[in-house]
Design a protein around this motif. Structure first.
Motif, PDB file in Angstrom:
ATOM      1  N   GLN A   1      77.597  18.775 -15.052  1.00  0.00           N
ATOM      2  CA  GLN A   1      77.107  19.478 -16.231  1.00  0.00           C
ATOM      3  C   GLN A   1      77.393  20.986 -16.127  1.00  0.00           C
ATOM      4  O   GLN A   1      77.943  21.608 -17.038  1.00  0.00           O
ATOM      5  CB  GLN A   1      75.594  19.172 -16.296  1.00  0.00           C
ATOM      6  N   GLN A   2      77.071  21.538 -14.928  1.00  0.00           N
ATOM      7  CA  GLN A   2      77.225  22.974 -14.669  1.00  0.00           C
ATOM      8  C   GLN A   2      78.710  23.375 -14.703  1.00  0.00           C
ATOM      9  O   GLN A   2      79.091  24.348 -15.354  1.00  0.00           O
ATOM     10  CB  GLN A   2      76.635  23.257 -13.271  1.00  0.00           C
TER      11      GLN A   2
ATOM     12  N   CYS B   1      81.305  21.838 -16.052  1.00  0.00           N
ATOM     13  CA  CYS B   1      81.913  21.698 -17.374  1.00  0.00           C
ATOM     14  C   CYS B   1      81.488  22.853 -18.276  1.00  0.00           C
ATOM     15  O   CYS B   1      82.310  23.432 -18.993  1.00  0.00           O
ATOM     16  CB  CYS B   1      81.529  20.364 -18.010  1.00  0.00           C
ATOM     17  N   ALA B   2      80.184  23.181 -18.198  1.00  0.00           N
ATOM     18  CA  ALA B   2      79.671  24.254 -19.063  1.00  0.00           C
ATOM     19  C   ALA B   2      80.342  25.577 -18.720  1.00  0.00           C
ATOM     20  O   ALA B   2      80.764  26.323 -19.613  1.00  0.00           O
ATOM     21  CB  ALA B   2      78.163  24.342 -18.920  1.00  0.00           C
ATOM     22  N   GLN B   3      80.468  25.871 -17.402  1.00  0.00           N
ATOM     23  CA  GLN B   3      81.053  27.155 -17.007  1.00  0.00           C
ATOM     24  C   GLN B   3      82.549  27.194 -17.324  1.00  0.00           C
ATOM     25  O   GLN B   3      83.053  28.174 -17.860  1.00  0.00           O
ATOM     26  CB  GLN B   3      80.782  27.421 -15.533  1.00  0.00           C
TER      27      GLN B   3
ATOM     28  N   ALA C   1      84.088  25.653 -19.592  1.00  0.00           N
ATOM     29  CA  ALA C   1      84.297  25.718 -21.040  1.00  0.00           C
ATOM     30  C   ALA C   1      84.293  27.171 -21.525  1.00  0.00           C
ATOM     31  O   ALA C   1      84.896  27.495 -22.556  1.00  0.00           O
ATOM     32  CB  ALA C   1      83.224  24.903 -21.746  1.00  0.00           C
TER      33      ALA C   1
ATOM     34  N   THR D   1      78.711  14.654 -21.341  1.00  0.00           N
ATOM     35  CA  THR D   1      78.776  16.029 -20.837  1.00  0.00           C
ATOM     36  C   THR D   1      79.942  16.776 -21.498  1.00  0.00           C
ATOM     37  O   THR D   1      79.801  17.942 -21.899  1.00  0.00           O
ATOM     38  CB  THR D   1      78.932  16.028 -19.305  1.00  0.00           C
TER      39      THR D   1
ATOM     40  N   ARG E   1      78.956  17.592 -25.002  1.00  0.00           N
ATOM     41  CA  ARG E   1      77.947  18.644 -25.124  1.00  0.00           C
ATOM     42  C   ARG E   1      78.479  20.025 -24.755  1.00  0.00           C
ATOM     43  O   ARG E   1      78.148  21.026 -25.380  1.00  0.00           O
ATOM     44  CB  ARG E   1      76.740  18.314 -24.248  1.00  0.00           C
ATOM     45  N   THR E   2      79.337  20.065 -23.694  1.00  0.00           N
ATOM     46  CA  THR E   2      79.832  21.377 -23.241  1.00  0.00           C
ATOM     47  C   THR E   2      81.070  21.806 -24.027  1.00  0.00           C
ATOM     48  O   THR E   2      81.464  22.971 -24.008  1.00  0.00           O
ATOM     49  CB  THR E   2      80.195  21.329 -21.747  1.00  0.00           C
TER      50      THR E   2
END
Ligand code: C2E
Ligand code: MG
Ligand code: MG
Length: 791
Positions: A598-599, A601-603, A605, A634, A637-638
């Motif tokens: 999650q972390q 992918c978010a970063q 992105a 995930t 969402r990201t």
């Protein structure tokens, strides 16, 4: 009631020696009559002979005043009554009084006795005064004798006896009186009635005894009948039956039920020795059966009663259990007469008990001992030398989740039977639950023997398990502890074996480990670490570092690998090498892995370029059925494009369960996600994997890369991997580039990209990119000159 009736009633009352209902009284009367009739022929003969003697007496000793023909008439009458009596006796014998007799028959008998007695009484009364003194003396003797004999002969019918005795006495006394009312008459009369009183009291006493005997016999036969009825009712309404043996142990009474149960005729069973019978019923007796028969044998030998002795038998091809109870029968002299007892079919109860026992002690899936039995055995062995092997399956969870529980169950069954084939008899193999097995082996010497055993257990799972057409691969880790390790009690032994098992798992699975004292501290540390890790997972005390990967050809950034760090409040930054394995063993890797994904992918992105981010995925995560959907969710969402996500898996995953992993990899590939095979070259590299699995990249393990300059072998391996990757059109990344020489060597060999401390160390996200998402880290100064060299 007239005086006569009252007297008749009294007469009846005192002359009936019992009081019983009519049906019973009829039988008693038959008994009374039979008792008299038995003697009848002799009595009649004596009567006839006596009459002859008396006639002779009369003819020789009487005076001439009496007409001669009269004694002959009398004798004729005696003959006639005797003949009639004989005829009557024959008729009665034929059946009239065999079982019952009417009151009338009894009265007829009494009347006949009275008539006979009357004949004699009349003769005595008539002839006595005409006899000479000698004749009178003989007559007295005959009369007294007949009174006594008649009294006794008819005593079973008091009425007949009394009639006979009294008539005879009165007739004779009349004869005495006719001789003259003198002193002789008085004294003889007193004497006569003295005798008569004695005879009458004897008659009453004998009649009374007979009455009591008849009543007692009736009661006892009634009881016997009742017991018989109860027994037959008992046999027809229950599963039980009765048996009886003689002193030699042979069947003497075989009940209908017993014959039925055995499927044999009563006759064929009679006389069979009980032991022989059971031996015949047990063709191949096992140790349990032998023990039960021995018990029976010893009870019979010792003439000892036994209760509920369970004997196994086999009738009509079915295994049954009988419960026997019996007691010896002794004579008054203490001599063994035989045995009597009850048998019951307890097969059902036994089967129920066995089923209960199985449920309580055995694992219903594999048939092995369950945890309960395992613990019991461990506690029974307490204080004695033994060795405990704990086995935990590797990769079972993946197979179970992927193929479903039905397949998982079959896997466990096959594993159980393979394990079983490796153990010695007497050792206990148990399934403790899930994919945990345990083996308790007696003895604690010769560690070599146990390492051989552990190796055999590991080896027996090497061959893939074929379940419903699919090939499932599972392995096992084995932890071994022995009582000589100093485990004071079973709990400690279990703990030691558990520690050894963890050590085996840490050592890379599919291996075994003996307990060592150092493990105790390690275990304590481990437990503390697990607690901390749990808290850290809840509080998310982790962060991600990123390590860049660059093109060996151009020096351009080709990717970034996300590497987790645990920010421990006391220990500071803990590297994954110290906690990932633990997180995998405790399944904490699942929430942790989700957080990383999650972390990362978010970063990623938020980065300005489309460089992919690599995320390490554990085997356990692959076993989680929700893994692929989570990846998809995930990405959604990201907002990270799927092709920018690279999942790094290890070779060990590929060997765990080909089909399950293959399916997941295909699903990921369908999403557009890239797959990199991490630490390539250290595992069970096989060309087949590389061809069949949808992999995009090989990451050459740092162990070869680091030695590439000094080891020709490492160089050759790296070269081979690169050739292989190229041939299969796979991207190649070399790990752990620590020197420019290594960089140059890999560049020369044609590897695509590189990662390592020399290029860039793993760094926090803010050191990697600036606020706008642009790269802000510096590459080594020596990189440029190297790149300008001709590759
Ligand atoms: P890996 O995936 O092979 O990651 C490379 C490891 O090599 C990293 O160690 C990295 O710091 C280290 N490394 C990189 N360049 C050099 C070098 O030039 N010299 C040396 N000696 N080491 C270098 P790290 O970060 O300690 O990670 C160790 C292992 O932990 C990883 O090996 C990976 O298998 C695992 N790991 C790291 N992060 C995660 C994660 O988020 N999830 C999972 N499941 N495993 C992770
Ligand atoms: Mg990696
Ligand atoms: Mg690696």
């Amino acid at each position: 009631m007239t005086l006569l009736e009252t007297l008749a009633h009294k007469w009846l009352l005192i002359t009936t020696p019992y009081s019983a209902p009519e049906a019973q009284a009829a039988r008693f009367r038959a008994h009374q009559l039979n008792a008299c009739l038995r003697l009848a022929p002799w009595v009649l003969l004596a009567n006839t002979l006596n009459s002859g003697f008396v006639l002779w007496l009369f003819l020789t000793r009487a005076d001439a005043s009496v007409p001669d023909y009269l004694p002959f008439v009398w004798m004729l009458l005696v003959f006639l009554t005797s003949a009639l009596g004989l005829q009557r006796w024959r008729l009665m014998r034929r059946g009239e009084v065999r079982n019952t007799a009417s009151m009338r028959t009894l009265s007829k008998f009494t009347r006949n006795a009275a008539i006979s007695s009357l004949l004699w009484a009349a003769f005595f009364a008539w002839t006595y005064p005409h006899m000479d003194p000698m004749g009178q003396k003989i007559t007295i003797a005959i009369a007294v004798g007949m009174i006594c004999a008649g009294g006794f002969v008819f005593s079973s019918i008091p009425r007949a006896a009394l009639s006979y005795v009294l008539i005879m006495a009165l007739g004779f006394d009349l004869g005495l009186l006719r001789n003259g009312l003198n002193q002789e008459f008085v004294s003889l009369t007193i004497l006569l009635f003295g005798y008569v009183a004695l005879v009458i009291s004897t008659i009453f006493s004998m009649a009374q005894n007979m009455g009591a005997r008849l009543l007692a016999e009736t009661e006892s036969s009634r009881q016997a009948e009742l017991v018989g009825l109860l027994l037959s009712d008992f046999e027809s309404n229950t599963n039980d039956w009765l048996w009886e043996l003689n002193a030699r142990g042979e069947l003497e009474h075989v009940s209908v039920r017993m014959a039925e149960v055995l499927g044999q005729s009563k006759e064929s069973l009679l006389g069979t020795h009980l032991q022989v019978l059971f031996k015949r019923l047990l063709l191949n007796p096992g140790p349990d059966e032998e023990a039960a028969l021995l018990q029976l044998q010893s009870a019979l030998d010792a003439a000892r009663a036994f209760k509920r002795l369970d004997i196994p038998v086999c009738t009509s091809g079915e295994q049954q259990w009988w419960s026997l109870s019996g007691k010896p029968l002794f004579s008054d002299a203490g001599e063994l007469m035989g045995w009597r007892g009850v048998g019951s079919d307890v097969t059902r109860a036994r089967k129920d008990a066995d089923a209960m026992n199985r449920l309580a002690n055995f694992d219903s899936l594999t048939g092995l001992a369950n945890r309960h039995q395992f613990q019991q055995r461990l506690y029974t062995l307490a204080g004695r030398p033994c060795t405990l092997l704990l086995l935990d399956l590797d990769n079972f969870k993946t197979a179970n989740d992927h193929y479903g529980h039905a397949t998982g169950d079959k896997v466990l069954q096959i594993v159980a039977s393979r394990f079983k084939s490796q153990i010695r008899t007497g050792d206990l193999l148990a399934r403790l639950g899930g994919d945990e097995f345990a083996l308790i082996a007696r003895g604690d010497a010769e560690l070599d023997a146990y390492s051989d055993l552990a190796l055999r257990l590991i080896e027996c799972l090497r061959e893939p398990l074929s379940v419903d057409g699919v090939q499932v691969r599972v392995g096992t880790s084995v932890g071994i502890a022995t009582t000589s390790d100093g485990a004071g009690d079973p709990d400690a032994l279990l703990q030691f074996a558990d520690m050894a098992l963890y050590a085996a798992k840490d050592a890379g699975r599919n291996t075994y480990c003996f307990f060592s004292s150092g493990m105790k501290d390690q275990a304590q540390k481990r437990l503390a670490l697990i607690d901390d890790l749990r808290i850290a997972t809840e509080r998310q005390q982790f962060e991600l570092l990123y390590q860049p990967q660059v093109s060996l050809l151009t020096g351009q950034l080709t990717g970034v690998e996300a590497l987790i760090r645990w920010r421990h409040p006391v220990r500071g930054l803990v590297s994954p090498g110290e906690f990932i394995a633990l997180a995998e063993q405790t399944n904490l890797i699942l929430p942790l892995g989700r957080w990383v994904l999650q972390q990362a992918c978010a970063q990623a992105a938020a980065w300005a370029s489309d460089v992919p981010v690599a995320v390490n995925i554990s085997v356990i995560q692959f076993g989680d059925a929700g893994f692929v959907p989570f990846v998809q969710e995930t990405l959604r969402r990201t907002g990270l494009p799927a092709q920018r996500l690279e999942l790094e898996i290890t070779e060990s995953l590929l060997i765990e369960d080909r089909h399950a992993v293959l399916d997941i990899l295909r699903e990921l590939r369908a999403l557009g996600v890239r797959i990199a095979l991490d630490d390539f070259g250290t595992g069970y590299s096989s060309l087949a994997y590389l061809r069949n699995f949808p992999i995009h990249k090989l990451k050459i393990d740092g162990a070869f890369v680091r030695r590439i300059s000094e080891s020709a072998q490492a160089y050759a391996i790296v070269q081979t991997i690169i050739d292989l990757g190229r041939a299969l059109h796979l991207d190649l990344t070399a790990e752990c580039i620590e020197t420019p020489e290594q960089f140059a060597a890999l560049r020369t060999l044609g590897c695509g990209s590189a990662q390592g401390y020399w290029i860039a160390r793993p760094m926090p996200a803010d050191a990697l990119v600036d606020g706008q998402g642009h790269w802000c880290f510096a590459l080594p100064a020596g990189l440029e000159p190297l790149l300008s060299e001709q590759a």
